[in-house]
Write a protein that holds these residues in place. Structure first.
Motif, short mmCIF file in Angstrom:
data_model
loop_
_atom_site.label_atom_id
_atom_site.label_comp_id
_atom_site.label_asym_id
_atom_site.label_seq_id
_atom_site.Cartn_x
_atom_site.Cartn_y
_atom_site.Cartn_z
N CYS A 28 0.83 -1.20 0.00
CA CYS A 28 0.00 0.00 0.00
C CYS A 28 0.87 1.26 0.00
N PRO A 29 0.76 2.12 -1.00
CA PRO A 29 1.59 3.33 -1.04
C PRO A 29 1.24 4.34 0.05
N VAL A 30 -0.02 4.35 0.51
CA VAL A 30 -0.41 5.29 1.55
C VAL A 30 0.15 4.87 2.90
N ALA A 31 0.03 3.58 3.22
CA ALA A 31 0.52 3.08 4.51
C ALA A 31 2.02 3.34 4.68
N ALA A 32 2.74 3.42 3.57
CA ALA A 32 4.19 3.63 3.62
C ALA A 32 4.57 5.05 4.04
N VAL A 33 3.63 6.00 3.87
CA VAL A 33 3.98 7.41 4.15
C VAL A 33 3.06 8.08 5.18
N GLU A 34 1.94 7.45 5.50
CA GLU A 34 0.95 8.08 6.37
C GLU A 34 0.67 7.22 7.61
N PRO A 35 1.22 7.60 8.77
CA PRO A 35 1.04 6.81 10.00
C PRO A 35 -0.42 6.69 10.45
N ARG A 36 -1.25 7.66 10.08
CA ARG A 36 -2.65 7.62 10.51
C ARG A 36 -3.46 6.57 9.77
N TYR A 37 -2.94 6.12 8.62
CA TYR A 37 -3.69 5.14 7.84
C TYR A 37 -3.29 3.74 8.28
N ARG A 38 -4.26 2.96 8.71
CA ARG A 38 -3.97 1.66 9.30
C ARG A 38 -3.64 0.60 8.26
N GLY A 39 -3.94 0.89 7.02
CA GLY A 39 -3.60 -0.05 5.96
C GLY A 39 -4.81 -0.79 5.45
N PRO A 40 -4.73 -1.33 4.23
CA PRO A 40 -5.89 -1.97 3.61
C PRO A 40 -6.41 -3.21 4.32
N LYS A 41 -5.53 -4.00 4.96
CA LYS A 41 -6.02 -5.19 5.66
C LYS A 41 -6.94 -4.80 6.81
N GLU A 42 -6.46 -3.87 7.62
CA GLU A 42 -7.24 -3.50 8.80
C GLU A 42 -8.47 -2.68 8.44
N ASP A 43 -8.32 -1.72 7.51
CA ASP A 43 -9.46 -0.90 7.12
C ASP A 43 -10.40 -1.62 6.16
N GLY A 44 -9.90 -2.70 5.54
CA GLY A 44 -10.72 -3.47 4.61
C GLY A 44 -11.35 -4.68 5.28
N PRO A 45 -10.82 -5.88 5.06
CA PRO A 45 -11.44 -7.10 5.58
C PRO A 45 -11.60 -7.14 7.09
N ASP A 46 -10.57 -6.70 7.83
CA ASP A 46 -10.64 -6.81 9.29
C ASP A 46 -11.83 -6.04 9.86
N THR A 47 -11.92 -4.76 9.52
CA THR A 47 -12.97 -3.92 10.10
C THR A 47 -14.31 -4.15 9.45
N GLU A 48 -14.32 -4.70 8.23
CA GLU A 48 -15.60 -4.99 7.58
C GLU A 48 -16.43 -5.95 8.43
N ARG A 49 -15.78 -6.88 9.09
CA ARG A 49 -16.49 -7.83 9.94
C ARG A 49 -17.27 -7.10 11.04
N TYR A 50 -16.67 -6.02 11.54
CA TYR A 50 -17.34 -5.24 12.59
C TYR A 50 -18.37 -4.29 12.00
N ARG A 51 -18.06 -3.68 10.86
CA ARG A 51 -18.99 -2.73 10.23
C ARG A 51 -20.31 -3.40 9.87
N LEU A 52 -20.25 -4.66 9.47
CA LEU A 52 -21.48 -5.36 9.10
C LEU A 52 -22.39 -5.58 10.31
N LYS A 53 -21.79 -5.59 11.50
CA LYS A 53 -22.58 -5.73 12.73
C LYS A 53 -23.06 -4.38 13.25
N ASP A 54 -22.20 -3.36 13.11
CA ASP A 54 -22.54 -2.04 13.63
C ASP A 54 -21.79 -0.97 12.85
N PRO A 55 -22.49 -0.07 12.15
CA PRO A 55 -21.84 0.98 11.35
C PRO A 55 -20.94 1.92 12.15
#
Length: 418
Positions: A28-55
């Motif tokens: 991920c080019p953003v994760a390499a330069v931006e500490p605030r961005y948790r990265g595609p794994k965490e913001d994508g599949p990981d958190t999707e499991r929680y978002r589907l339960k509660d927005p």
């Protein structure tokens, strides 16, 4: 907002296949330069499991994602990580686009106005005082250079030559996009030149709107859907009479073929395979021995090819590269594939500008080390970023082919009737 049920088919995007290997975050080019961005794994599949339960688990920091799709290219399981992130933004974001975002996203409206007053607009946008005002008022970074506008739109030029195009026995439709229409009509002219040389006339769609990529990126999803449906319906009608709908922009192509269905729920299965970038269409004709290309003996260029992110996601860079390799006088270096950092309107915004330049820095370094006469790429916003950040001129592969082509000899071999 788009109906939630419209997005149920992409709420998972195979996220359950995620191995948690984090290779997507490494690439991920953003994760390499931006500490605030948790990265595609965490913001994508990981958190999707929680978002589907509660927005409430949605985080507006997902806006830091470039949607470059490099996470999807890297994923060993084919998880559509980028789509998961963009779909979450569509479903859960409460952010409303401001005036700046609407201006940057409405390329047809802004382009139409700018071309009418092109000399004045181009002069004004180059002034430091204008840049300072845009920076302080609209948060468009003062360091960003704007692309110039053409006084004559490509569509206007085409109408003068439309009758000539009708004489050809075979035709393709051309989705020219905003860049060729408002900023650089020469690209559209080059496309027509090449297609005519191999025996194809060029037609325009009855109705064409911006592909909508900037609208999606800036949260104007319903407008993007409306425009997308107009484009697909026009393509559907066009393909009845013409062989294909061709583009000269990798991002327009990717958006229409893939993001329309994945993010906007626009049905395009019946036309998707007929939509292609021009270099792919030409290469396949050459491969099938249906056309011939003859190049000028006096054409000499040292060229570095940059693979645009969406071109890599489609897996189509090979077509542009192989066509360029066919030009005898063209010395080609294929650069290591890296994101340029602009991501359309992303790099224009003040809050993103520094990260945009940091992301692109390795690519800029590569280009300067190669020291080409020309950089070639299939993406117009990559062109803007590279030209601004390196000083090297950038051309679309179609334009280089048009420059190198021996038109008369090519027409003879393809039995084109004058």
């Amino acid at each position: 907002m788009l109906e939630k049920t419209q997005l149920e088919n992409i709420s998972t995007h195979d996220f359950e296949k995620c191995l948690k290997c984090t290779i997507c975050t490494v690439y991920c080019p953003v994760a390499a330069v931006e500490p605030r961005y948790r990265g595609p794994k965490e913001d994508g599949p990981d958190t999707e499991r929680y978002r589907l339960k509660d927005p409430k688990y949605f985080d507006e920091m997902l806006k830091l994602c470039l949607n470059c799709k490099r996470c999807e290219i890297a994923c060993p399981e084919g998880v559509k990580v980028g789509d998961i992130i963009q779909a979450a933004r569509i479903k859960y974001s409460t952010h409303r686009p401001g005036l700046r975002d609407r201006m940057l996203a409405n390329t047809d409206f802004v382009g139409g106005l700018a071309t009418a007053f092109a000399p004045i607009v181009n002069f004004s946008l180059g002034l430091s005082i204008t840049k300072k005002v845009l920076d302080s008022t609209f948060k468009i970074d003062k360091h960003r250079q704007f692309p110039s506008y053409s006084h004559e739109k490509f569509e206007s030029w085409y109408r003068k030559h439309e009758a000539e195009q009708a004489k050809y026995p075979r035709h393709v439709s051309y989705f020219h996009g905003c860049y060729a229409n408002y900023n650089y009509p020469q690209l559209g002219k080059d496309f027509v030149k090449v297609m005519n040389a191999v025996g194809y006339g060029v037609k325009l769609l009855e109705k064409e709107k911006c592909c909508g990529v900037a609208l999606i990126a800036n949260g104007l999803y319903n407008q993007a859907k409306r425009q997308g449906e107009i484009n697909i319906n026009s393509m559907r009608e066009s393909i009845k009479d013409n062989e294909a709908v061709l583009t000269t922009s990798s991002t327009c192509t990717f958006t229409i073929r893939d993001e329309y269905k994945a993010l906007l729920n626009i049905h395009n299965d019946d036309v998707r395979e007929k939509i292609s970038i021009a270099t792919r269409f030409l290469f396949k004709l050459l491969e099938a021995d249906k056309i011939k290309l003859v190049f000028r003996k006096d054409f000499k260029k040292k060229v570095a090819y940059h693979t645009a992110c969406h071109m890599e996601r489609m897996g189509w860079a090979i077509y542009s590269i192989e066509l360029l390799k066919m030009i005898p006088g063209l010395q080609l270096t294929v650069l290591e594939s890296q994101c340029c950092g602009i991501a359309g309107t992303y790099g224009f915004k003040k809050e993103n500008y520094q990260n945009s330049q940091k992301i692109g820095a390795p690519l800029f370094k590569q280009i300067k080390e190669v020291n080409p006469e020309i950089v070639a790429t299939d993406c117009e916003t990559c062109k803007w970023q590279i030209e601004m950040s390196t000083g090297y001129k950038v051309e679309n592969p179609i334009s280089l082919i048009a420059q190198a082509l021996d038109v008369e000899e090519t027409k003879k071999l393809n039995h084109v009737i004058k």
